[in-house]
Scaffold this active site. Sequence first.
Site, mmCIF file in Angstrom:
data_model
loop_
_atom_site.group_PDB
_atom_site.id
_atom_site.type_symbol
_atom_site.label_atom_id
_atom_site.label_comp_id
_atom_site.label_asym_id
_atom_site.label_seq_id
_atom_site.Cartn_x
_atom_site.Cartn_y
_atom_site.Cartn_z
ATOM 1 N N SER A 165 0.836 -1.192 0.000
ATOM 2 C CA SER A 165 0.000 0.000 0.000
ATOM 3 C C SER A 165 0.882 1.257 0.000
ATOM 4 C CB SER A 165 -0.962 -0.032 1.185
ATOM 5 O OG SER A 165 -1.997 0.910 1.029
ATOM 6 N N HIS B 153 -7.570 -5.896 0.557
ATOM 7 C CA HIS B 153 -6.333 -5.121 0.527
ATOM 8 C C HIS B 153 -5.502 -5.428 1.774
ATOM 9 C CE1 HIS B 153 -3.894 -1.533 -0.412
ATOM 10 N NE2 HIS B 153 -3.959 -1.215 0.867
ATOM 11 N N GLU C 13 -9.527 -5.028 -3.858
ATOM 12 C CA GLU C 13 -8.683 -4.031 -3.199
ATOM 13 C C GLU C 13 -9.451 -2.972 -2.409
ATOM 14 O OE1 GLU C 13 -5.592 -3.929 -2.715
ATOM 15 O OE2 GLU C 13 -4.445 -4.830 -4.334
#
Length: 620
Positions: free
Chosen positions: A216, A468, A346
């Site tokens: 991320s 995610h 995600e």
Amino acid sequence: MRYSLLFFIFLPCVITAVDLIHLHDGSPLFGEEVLSQTGKPLTRFLGIPFAEPPIGNLRFRKPKPKQPWRIPFNATTPPNSCIQSEDTYFGDFYGSTMWNPNTKLSEDCLYLNVYVPGKVDPNKKLAVMIWVYGGGFWSGTSTLDVYDGRILTVEENVILVAMNYRVSIFGFLYMNRSEAPGNMGMWDQLLAMKWVHKNIDLFGGDTSRITLFGESAGAASVSIHMLSQKSAPYFHRAIIQSGSATSPWAIEPRDVALARAVILYNAMKCGNMSLISPDYDRILDCFQRADADALRENEWAPVREFGDFPWVPVVDGDFLLENAQTSLKQGNFKKTQLLAGSNRDESIYFLTYQLPDIFPVADFFSKSEFIKDRQTWIKGVKDLLPRQILKCQLTLAAVLHEYEPQDLPISAQNWLNAMDKMLGDYHFTCSVNEMALAHTKHGGDTFYYYFTHRATQQTWPEWMGVLHGYEINFIFGEPFNQKRFNYTDEERELSNRFMRYWANFAKTGDPNKNEDGSFTQDIWPKYNSVSMEYMNMTVESSYPGQNRIGHGPRRKECAFWKAYLPNLMAAVADVGDPYLVWKQQMDKWQNEYITDWQYHFEQYKRYQTYRQSDSETCGG
């Protein structure tokens, strides 16, 4: 002097258990021998200082290297976490609290951790992996349980390093002056990288095999290091997981960063300042004097839309010389070996926070259907898309057309998946693809993965899918922590593949190639601009063997975001307001008046057909 004497009196047993290491500047330290969750020995060093505490007049400044010390440093205690907000939205639910800092919050937080397999042997020269945590540049810490480096270290015989860096306003306030130059968090990371490059040989690390990996915002950080000339000498390979320098939330221009400082100044009641002629000296003075908690409590004041994090890296003309897209287009980045990828679902994690009307907390864990019609879906989409898309009917219509489900009947899960894919492609997957494609086109070796397995130990509801960040559990070997978790044998095999691929990449630059020259059973092909082959990371029963090789992923959708939509927006901007007014009137005429006329005409035709049919029947 008495303190020094007492120190050596009461600590000889600890020092003999793990020999002192003297850093290259002479500073002594010691760690501790521990066992991994699989019962294998390693040496762990926690909380090694690599910078002077960024407190007092060092707040908002670039980090200063830690001065040498004389007394042996006890590196057996987890370090402070940098000042940040915590997630309380779902109360004490583990799925959200697992990402909250688990050590004391402090501005004095620039420390790193080192994990060494077995005992320290300076002659081993093992590959080194430096972990960069994510958290939107506003949260994160190196000490989270999910980042525990023991299993990965001992199972793959690598040295793992994890550093802290400043986040939010403390790490990314930009004021165009040395007292607040912006990118302080990136300079923190770079200083830690320099420390590793200088000292890791003393722990048995190979300074010619240093790999950055992150997820991320951590992945965006890694790719930003690929763009920065400052970072290039201090690492050799890169792994980016669900994030890139080209992600729309990753980097902002200077004027936006400066405007955010003014907005925060007003929110903190320091004064009432105009955006037109701000006094940056007054703003900086307010922020330097402010209590850290006051800054933290107001840090989100400048945010206006979904996916917009308040304090992020900036094109400052120093660490970053140009925007990421320009660097990728012109090849102004480090060409090396890159491993990149993303997860299937995600954005669902973020949608649940952003749309409380659609996903009420009270029903979150008891319901599984939230978006049941097109009207609700469009309302959610409008709450999530950036303003530059929403301000024009043409661009909004293009996005809706690209993602609206077409196969009937449309279920609530179909609507949810369409929303997730729209935002997931825009914020994560397509930017990772863009980075991978640019790296390949400019001569770098690239390997791409797509994570599609929903873990049996996932605590979030099943309808949320493959979230995610949840490949991290497999990369750090969590399925092998059988005293705490109950993963399946297939999931342990998947975790083993993750660890082996990641470690092989760090050791050899190729996830397929083991350090001894042999190769893994399943061959992961290189990514290229034509076939775009990727490895589907999932359990064996879902995609056995070479069936795991796919193409793309999300190729068509990413072409929409990265080519078609920008061209459409440019074309719309060129024609000017009179055309847009005319076009909107034309759209209304076509969609309302013409539709209404067509409806009545169709009704008339049906009536005539009915009369004719009725007449024939009656006359027969």
